[in-house]
Write a protein that holds these residues in place. Structure first.
Motif, short mmCIF file in Angstrom:
data_model
loop_
_atom_site.label_atom_id
_atom_site.label_comp_id
_atom_site.label_asym_id
_atom_site.label_seq_id
_atom_site.Cartn_x
_atom_site.Cartn_y
_atom_site.Cartn_z
N PRO A 6 -5.38 -11.29 -2.67
CA PRO A 6 -5.28 -9.84 -2.86
C PRO A 6 -3.84 -9.36 -2.79
CG PRO A 6 -6.18 -10.38 -0.69
CD PRO A 6 -6.15 -11.65 -1.48
N ILE A 7 -3.51 -8.38 -3.62
CA ILE A 7 -2.16 -7.83 -3.64
C ILE A 7 -2.05 -6.79 -2.53
CG2 ILE A 7 -0.43 -6.62 -5.02
CD1 ILE A 7 -1.70 -7.79 -7.50
N THR A 8 -1.59 -7.22 -1.39
CA THR A 8 -1.49 -6.38 -0.21
C THR A 8 -0.06 -5.86 -0.04
OG1 THR A 8 -0.99 -8.29 1.18
CG2 THR A 8 -3.31 -7.71 0.90
N ALA A 9 0.12 -5.01 0.96
CA ALA A 9 1.46 -4.51 1.27
C ALA A 9 2.37 -5.65 1.70
CB ALA A 9 1.37 -3.45 2.37
N GLU A 10 1.81 -6.64 2.39
CA GLU A 10 2.60 -7.80 2.82
C GLU A 10 3.12 -8.57 1.62
OE1 GLU A 10 3.41 -11.90 3.20
OE2 GLU A 10 1.44 -11.21 2.46
N LEU A 11 2.28 -8.76 0.59
CA LEU A 11 2.70 -9.47 -0.61
C LEU A 11 3.78 -8.70 -1.37
CD1 LEU A 11 2.52 -11.74 -2.64
CD2 LEU A 11 0.44 -10.71 -3.58
N LYS A 12 3.65 -7.39 -1.41
CA LYS A 12 4.66 -6.57 -2.09
C LYS A 12 6.01 -6.69 -1.36
CE LYS A 12 1.28 -3.24 -3.83
NZ LYS A 12 0.79 -1.84 -3.76
N ARG A 13 5.97 -6.66 -0.02
CA ARG A 13 7.22 -6.82 0.74
C ARG A 13 7.83 -8.19 0.50
NH1 ARG A 13 4.24 -4.14 4.84
NH2 ARG A 13 3.73 -6.17 5.76
N ALA A 14 6.97 -9.21 0.46
CA ALA A 14 7.46 -10.56 0.23
C ALA A 14 8.09 -10.70 -1.15
CB ALA A 14 6.32 -11.57 0.40
N ALA A 15 7.46 -10.09 -2.16
CA ALA A 15 8.01 -10.15 -3.52
C ALA A 15 9.35 -9.44 -3.59
CB ALA A 15 7.02 -9.52 -4.50
N PHE A 16 9.46 -8.31 -2.91
CA PHE A 16 10.75 -7.61 -2.90
C PHE A 16 11.81 -8.44 -2.18
CE2 PHE A 16 13.87 -4.69 -1.03
CZ PHE A 16 14.33 -4.08 -2.19
N ALA A 17 11.40 -9.15 -1.13
CA ALA A 17 12.35 -10.03 -0.43
C ALA A 17 12.85 -11.12 -1.36
CB ALA A 17 11.68 -10.64 0.81
N GLU A 18 11.97 -11.70 -2.18
CA GLU A 18 12.40 -12.71 -3.15
C GLU A 18 13.34 -12.10 -4.19
OE1 GLU A 18 11.65 -16.20 -3.65
OE2 GLU A 18 11.32 -15.89 -1.50
N PHE A 19 13.02 -10.90 -4.64
CA PHE A 19 13.88 -10.21 -5.60
C PHE A 19 15.27 -9.97 -5.01
CE2 PHE A 19 15.58 -5.99 -6.71
CZ PHE A 19 15.81 -6.15 -8.06
N LEU A 20 15.33 -9.47 -3.79
CA LEU A 20 16.61 -9.16 -3.16
C LEU A 20 17.40 -10.43 -2.87
CD1 LEU A 20 18.48 -7.02 -2.01
CD2 LEU A 20 17.17 -7.14 0.14
N ALA A 21 16.71 -11.46 -2.34
CA ALA A 21 17.39 -12.71 -2.03
C ALA A 21 17.95 -13.36 -3.29
CB ALA A 21 16.43 -13.67 -1.32
N MET A 22 17.19 -13.34 -4.39
CA MET A 22 17.69 -13.94 -5.63
C MET A 22 18.87 -13.16 -6.19
SD MET A 22 17.45 -16.38 -7.78
CE MET A 22 15.84 -17.16 -7.64
N THR A 23 18.84 -11.84 -6.05
CA THR A 23 19.97 -11.02 -6.50
C THR A 23 21.25 -11.44 -5.78
OG1 THR A 23 18.53 -9.13 -6.95
CG2 THR A 23 20.87 -8.67 -6.67
N ILE A 24 21.17 -11.58 -4.48
CA ILE A 24 22.34 -11.96 -3.68
C ILE A 24 22.75 -13.39 -4.00
CG2 ILE A 24 23.20 -12.29 -1.33
CD1 ILE A 24 21.22 -10.09 -0.46
#
Length: 318
Positions: A6-24
Motif C-alpha cells: 500500500p502507498i502509505t505516508a511512510e512510503l511517500k517519505r521514503a521515496a522523497f528521501a531517495e529523491f533527495l539523496a540521489m539529487t545530492i
C-alpha cells in the motif's frame, strides 16, 4: 518477491528521501568530475584526460557521498540511491515491486535535478579556456565538461564496457547483500558499519572503471547528466553516446546475478538458527495455592493424630 504494497505516508517519505539523496549524490559526484576537469585537466586525447590526479578525488567523492548519504537516509528509505541496488533488493524479497518502481522514478528525477543544480552552479564557466601544463587549452564546453556524463573509452568496444559495468555493479550489490541483508554480517552491530563497506565498494569500482567507462554502476547517475546535456542542446551522440545501453544492461544484469548468488548460496546460511537450548524446569515459587495445600495437609495430620489418641484411650478403658 513481494509485488504489492500500500502507498502509505511512510512510503511517500521514503521515496522523497531517495529523491533527495540521489539529487545530492549526483551533484557531489559529477561535481567532482567538473571541478577536477577545470583544475586538473591533462593534455592529449580524451583517453589521457582521466589522469591519475583526477581518478582518486572523483572516486573518493562518489564513495564518500554514498557513505554519508546511506548513513543519513538509510533509516528512512533503506538508502538505496541506485536503481540497480533497488532491483537487487527486490529480487531477494527485501523490497516490494511497488516500492521499487516508486523508488526508480524518484531516483531518476533526483539525478536529473542534481545535474541541473550542478549546471546552475558552473554555467558561468562556459566558454572560458582550460589550462594545461603547456598553456591555455580548449574552451570549456556548454554545459561545462558535459556535467560529468559517462562515456566509453574510444579504445574499447561495447562488450568491454559491459563487463566493466557488470563487475563494478556486482561488487556493489554483493556488498549490500552481505553487509545489510545477511543476518550474520559483522557490519550489523551498533553503530551499523554497512555504509562504510558500501562507500568503499563504490570508491573501488570508480578507481578501476573511471578511465574506461567513466564508471556508471548506477543507471540514474548516467541518466541525469545525459538528460541535462540534451536540454543544453548537446548532440545525442555525445550526451547519450552510441553505447548508452551498457550503463543500463550491465548494472541490471549484475543486480540479478548478485541476487541469484545470494539466494542460492548465502541466504540459507543466513537463516540457519542456532540449536535451541534444552528446556528448563520452571521454578515454583510459593504462592496462595501452595499455602492452601499445606493447610490441608496440616488438617489431615491433625485428624490422624486425634483418631490415634482416641484409639489409645479406648484400649486403656478396656
Amino acid at each position: 518477491m513481494i509485488f504489492r504494497e500500500p502507498i502509505t505516508a511512510e512510503l511517500k517519505r521514503a521515496a522523497f528521501a531517495e529523491f533527495l539523496a540521489m539529487t545530492i549524490f549526483v551533484y557531489i559526484g559529477t561535481g567532482s568530475v567538473v571541478s577536477t576537469g577545470e583544475f586538473l585537466r591533462s593534455d592529449g586525447e580524451w583517453v589521457t584526460q582521466a589522469s591519475v590526479a583526477r581518478i582518486l578525488p572523483i572516486a573518493m567523492a562518489f564513495g564518500v557521498a554514498i557513505l554519508v548519504l546511506v548513513y543519513g537516509f538509510g533509516h528512512i528509505s533503506g538508502g538505496h540511491i541506485n536503481p540497480a541496488v533497488t532491483a537487487c533488493l527486490t529480487f531477494v524479497g527485501k523490497c516490494s515491486f511497488t516500492r521499487g518502481l516508486i523508488y526508480f522514478v524518484a531516483q531518476l528525477l533526483g539525478a536529473f535535478l542534481g545535474s541541473l543544480m550542478l549546471w546552475a552552479s558552473v554555467n558561468n564557466l562556459e566558454g572560458l579556456p582550460t589550462y594545461t601544463a603547456t598553456g591555455p587549452g580548449d574552451n570549456i564546453t556548454k554545459p561545462p565538461f558535459n556535467l560529468g556524463i559517462n562515456q566509453l573509452n574510444p579504445g574499447l568496444k561495447a562488450g568491454n564496457g559491459f563487463v566493466f559495468e557488470f563487475m563494478g555493479t556486482l561488487l556493489l550489490c554483493l556488498t549490500v547483500l552481505m553487509t545489510v541483508v545477511h543476518q550474520k554480517s559483522m557490519a550489523n552491530g551498533k553503530p551499523h558499519n554497512a555504509p562504510i563497506a558500501i562507500g568503499f565498494a563504490v570508491m573501488l569500482a570508480h578507481i578501476v572503471l573511471i578511465p574506461y567507462t567513466g564508471c556508471g554502476i548506477n543507471p540514474a547517475r548516467t541518466f541525469g547528466p545525459a538528460l541535462a546535456n540534451s536540454c543544453a542542446g548537446v548532440p545525442a551522440s555525445i550526451a547519450w553516446g552510441s553505447y548508452w545501453w551498457i550503463y543500463w544492461v550491465g548494472p541490471y544484469t549484475a543486480a540479478v546475478v548478485a541476487a541469484l548468488i545470494y539466494r542460492a548460496l548465502f541466504e540459507c546460511d543466513a537463516e540457519d538458527e542456532e540449536e535451541p537450548a534444552p528446556p528448563q524446569e520452571p521454578v515454583k515459587e510459593p504462592g496462595p495455592s501452595r499455602d492452601v495445600e499445606a493447610g490441608k495437609a496440616a488438617v489431615e495430620s491433625s485428624k490422624v493424630a486425634q483418631e490415634a489418641h482416641t484409639a489409645e484411650q479406648a484400649t486403656a478403658s478396656a
